[in-house]
Every structure is written in structure tokens, then in C-alpha cells.
Enzyme design. Sequence first.
Site, mmCIF file in Angstrom:
data_model
loop_
_atom_site.group_PDB
_atom_site.id
_atom_site.type_symbol
_atom_site.label_atom_id
_atom_site.label_comp_id
_atom_site.label_asym_id
_atom_site.label_seq_id
_atom_site.Cartn_x
_atom_site.Cartn_y
_atom_site.Cartn_z
ATOM 1 N N ASN A 9 -71.410 47.648 32.600
ATOM 2 C CA ASN A 9 -70.881 46.832 31.502
ATOM 3 C C ASN A 9 -71.252 47.506 30.182
ATOM 4 O O ASN A 9 -72.405 47.468 29.770
ATOM 5 C CB ASN A 9 -71.498 45.427 31.605
ATOM 6 C CG ASN A 9 -71.189 44.561 30.391
ATOM 7 O OD1 ASN A 9 -70.299 44.865 29.600
ATOM 8 N ND2 ASN A 9 -71.943 43.479 30.239
ATOM 9 N N TRP A 10 -70.259 48.114 29.558
ATOM 10 C CA TRP A 10 -70.534 48.850 28.310
ATOM 11 C C TRP A 10 -70.784 47.931 27.120
ATOM 12 O O TRP A 10 -71.210 48.374 26.069
ATOM 13 C CB TRP A 10 -69.356 49.776 27.981
ATOM 14 C CG TRP A 10 -69.205 50.961 28.893
ATOM 15 C CD1 TRP A 10 -69.886 51.207 30.065
ATOM 16 C CD2 TRP A 10 -68.318 52.071 28.715
ATOM 17 N NE1 TRP A 10 -69.470 52.396 30.613
ATOM 18 C CE2 TRP A 10 -68.512 52.947 29.809
ATOM 19 C CE3 TRP A 10 -67.378 52.413 27.738
ATOM 20 C CZ2 TRP A 10 -67.795 54.144 29.941
ATOM 21 C CZ3 TRP A 10 -66.664 53.604 27.880
ATOM 22 C CH2 TRP A 10 -66.877 54.463 28.969
ATOM 23 N N LYS A 11 -70.478 46.648 27.258
ATOM 24 C CA LYS A 11 -70.570 45.703 26.127
ATOM 25 C C LYS A 11 -69.767 46.276 24.944
ATOM 26 O O LYS A 11 -68.767 46.940 25.173
ATOM 27 C CB LYS A 11 -72.028 45.429 25.777
ATOM 28 C CG LYS A 11 -72.836 45.056 27.021
ATOM 29 C CD LYS A 11 -74.188 44.505 26.721
ATOM 30 C CE LYS A 11 -74.872 44.160 28.039
ATOM 31 N NZ LYS A 11 -76.114 43.456 27.869
ATOM 32 N N HIS A 95 -70.731 35.939 31.187
ATOM 33 C CA HIS A 95 -71.896 36.755 30.803
ATOM 34 C C HIS A 95 -72.736 35.969 29.797
ATOM 35 O O HIS A 95 -72.195 35.239 28.962
ATOM 36 C CB HIS A 95 -71.428 38.086 30.192
ATOM 37 C CG HIS A 95 -72.564 39.039 29.999
ATOM 38 N ND1 HIS A 95 -73.426 38.941 28.928
ATOM 39 C CD2 HIS A 95 -73.005 40.060 30.756
ATOM 40 C CE1 HIS A 95 -74.344 39.899 29.041
ATOM 41 N NE2 HIS A 95 -74.121 40.583 30.141
ATOM 42 N N GLU A 97 -74.154 36.714 27.159
ATOM 43 C CA GLU A 97 -73.814 36.933 25.741
ATOM 44 C C GLU A 97 -72.588 36.108 25.361
ATOM 45 O O GLU A 97 -72.483 35.627 24.231
ATOM 46 C CB GLU A 97 -73.615 38.431 25.473
ATOM 47 C CG GLU A 97 -74.952 39.160 25.459
ATOM 48 C CD GLU A 97 -74.912 40.594 25.935
ATOM 49 O OE1 GLU A 97 -73.828 41.214 25.943
ATOM 50 O OE2 GLU A 97 -75.981 41.110 26.325
ATOM 51 N N GLU A 167 -78.234 37.407 36.453
ATOM 52 C CA GLU A 167 -78.816 38.142 35.325
ATOM 53 C C GLU A 167 -79.731 37.210 34.545
ATOM 54 O O GLU A 167 -79.261 36.467 33.669
ATOM 55 C CB GLU A 167 -77.712 38.650 34.397
ATOM 56 C CG GLU A 167 -76.717 39.575 35.046
ATOM 57 C CD GLU A 167 -76.031 40.455 34.018
ATOM 58 O OE1 GLU A 167 -76.170 41.673 34.128
ATOM 59 O OE2 GLU A 167 -75.400 39.930 33.099
ATOM 60 N N GLY A 173 -81.343 43.634 28.427
ATOM 61 C CA GLY A 173 -81.551 44.467 27.252
ATOM 62 C C GLY A 173 -82.974 44.452 26.725
ATOM 63 O O GLY A 173 -83.245 44.950 25.639
ATOM 64 N N SER A 211 -81.813 44.952 32.713
ATOM 65 C CA SER A 211 -82.694 46.120 32.606
ATOM 66 C C SER A 211 -82.821 46.904 33.914
ATOM 67 O O SER A 211 -83.904 47.396 34.236
ATOM 68 C CB SER A 211 -84.071 45.718 32.066
ATOM 69 O OG SER A 211 -83.946 45.192 30.748
ATOM 70 N N GLY A 232 -76.127 47.329 32.147
ATOM 71 C CA GLY A 232 -75.735 47.402 30.747
ATOM 72 C C GLY A 232 -76.099 48.753 30.159
ATOM 73 O O GLY A 232 -75.412 49.751 30.374
ATOM 74 N N GLY A 233 -77.229 48.790 29.443
ATOM 75 C CA GLY A 233 -77.641 49.995 28.709
ATOM 76 C C GLY A 233 -77.577 51.287 29.518
ATOM 77 O O GLY A 233 -77.054 52.306 29.037
HETATM 78 P P1 PGA Z 1 -78.944 45.599 30.512
HETATM 79 O O1 PGA Z 1 -77.679 44.587 30.509
HETATM 80 O O2 PGA Z 1 -78.840 46.439 31.758
HETATM 81 O O3 PGA Z 1 -78.796 46.406 29.254
HETATM 82 O O4 PGA Z 1 -80.169 44.754 30.516
HETATM 83 C C1 PGA Z 1 -77.223 44.002 31.691
HETATM 84 C C2 PGA Z 1 -76.037 43.117 31.386
HETATM 85 O O5 PGA Z 1 -76.057 42.397 30.394
HETATM 86 O O6 PGA Z 1 -75.043 43.101 32.146
#
Ligand code: PGA
Length: 252
Positions: A9-11, A95, A97, A167, A173, A211, A232-233
Site C-alpha cells: 500500500n503506497w498510500k 484502512h 487512515e 492492522e 507507520g 510496520s 506500507g512504508g
Molecule cells: P506500515 O503501513 O507498513 O507503514 O506500518 C501499513 C499500512 O498502513 O497498510
Amino acid sequence: MRRKIVAGNWKMNGSKDLAQTLVGFVRSQAASLDNGVEVVIIPPAIYVGDVVESAGDVLSVGVQNVGQWGSGAYTGEISAEMAVDQGCNYALAGHSERRQIFGESDEVVAEKVQRILADGLHAVVCVGETLQEREAGDAEAVVASQVQKGLAAVAPDQWQRVVVAYEPVWAIGTGKTATAQDAQAMHASIRNVLSEMGAPADEISLLYGGSVKADNAAALFAEPDIDGGLIGGASLVAEDFVSICRSVPASI
Ligand code: PGA
């Protein structure tokens, strides 16, 4: 057997260049993965076309969000049907966010899941508790409620296109990951909830996210109810993402 999936997930990150270089690299490496993992790239919607082109038929592509409507006067939104039209086969829903920053309720998540499934995509439905909820001992109840409400209207023939991503909000993050044991316990609990809902729980892939990095992925993916990850990251760093894809054991 359940599908093993690693999704990036590149956000709101990335560029046209990343869509070519990173995805091209992942595609070239994915050819040599022998663990049967399905690799999904989930870029910002504006880069979906570029990613689909770079992904070829080796990688799957998804969108991070869709509107809960078919089409119409919804400035700024994209529909599940448009994602299909562009060559996607996955969409995220719920998600944290989207829930926290954009105020999406469980009801809205459920409507989006309906759209995603009705238009033929796979839905990756994200659930997870906050730190406060975990510390209060409510984590399992919160997650169970999100699963029940978000997936309330899934039809029997649609479960095969449902994926649940656990998650924990406090792990996204932040560099803090749930221990493999805690994540496994929550995944087992989610599978139980799905079973109580009448879903074919043993066939539904459950991903862990929060993470996940190249150095902790293998321990998480070794757990019996963790069928891959939502990254994510680390999905923005080509070598790290490929290393995470390699960390999925050959048989889950
Ligand atoms: P992260 O994000 O790996 O940067 O913690 C995961 C996500 O929100 O899907």
C-alpha cells in the site's frame, strides 16, 4: 488452500518513475519466487494505469479506496467499476487512515465492500484496534465488531473474494509491530468471527499489517493464521518489498 498474499500500500506516495522502476524490479524478481505468493501493488489511483502496465500479468494491482456509489456527481471520487476498467483486481476498504482522517464509519466501509465485490474486485477489508482500545482490553471485541459490520452484507458466493487485513492502529507507520504471537491470536479470533458469520473461514486469507519490515516478516508469516501481509512504508523500497515477498513460507 488459502491464497498467500503480500500487498504493498503506497498510500499518498510514489511517482510515475516509481511505478516504472520499482514495479519493474518487483515483477522481474517475482518470476523467481517459488512460494506461490500473490504480489499486489496498491498505488495512488492516479498511477494505477502506469502500475498496471509495469505489472504485466505477473503482479496484481489494486486501488486504496473507492466511492460507495456507482457513478455520478461525486467530485474527486473513483468507482470500483473504474478500477476494474483500468485493470485492477483488488481494492482496500476500511484502512484506519480512511476511518480516522476521513471519518469512514463501519457502515460506509460495508457499502464500499459491497461495491467492490459487486463489481468483481477482491476486497481487502482492514480492521484494527487503537492503543487505547488494546490497553483497555477491548482489542478483540473492537476487531470482531469491525469484521461483523464491515462484512455484514457479503453474499455466500462473494466470500472467495474477501481478504481481511488485521492492522493494529498503533503499529501502522510507528515502527512498533505486534508480536507474532499477538498477531496470531487476533487472526485466530478473526477466523472464529468469520466462521460464526457463516463464512468459509478456513479459505479466507488473513493478512497482517503494521510496520512489517524485511527483518520481521518471516516470524509473522510463519504463524498458522497469518497468510501474508499488507505493507506500507517498506513497500516503497524495492529490495525490502521483494525480501518481504520472499519471507512467505512455501506452504501456510
Ligand atoms: P506500515 O503501513 O507498513 O507503514 O506500518 C501499513 C499500512 O498502513 O497498510
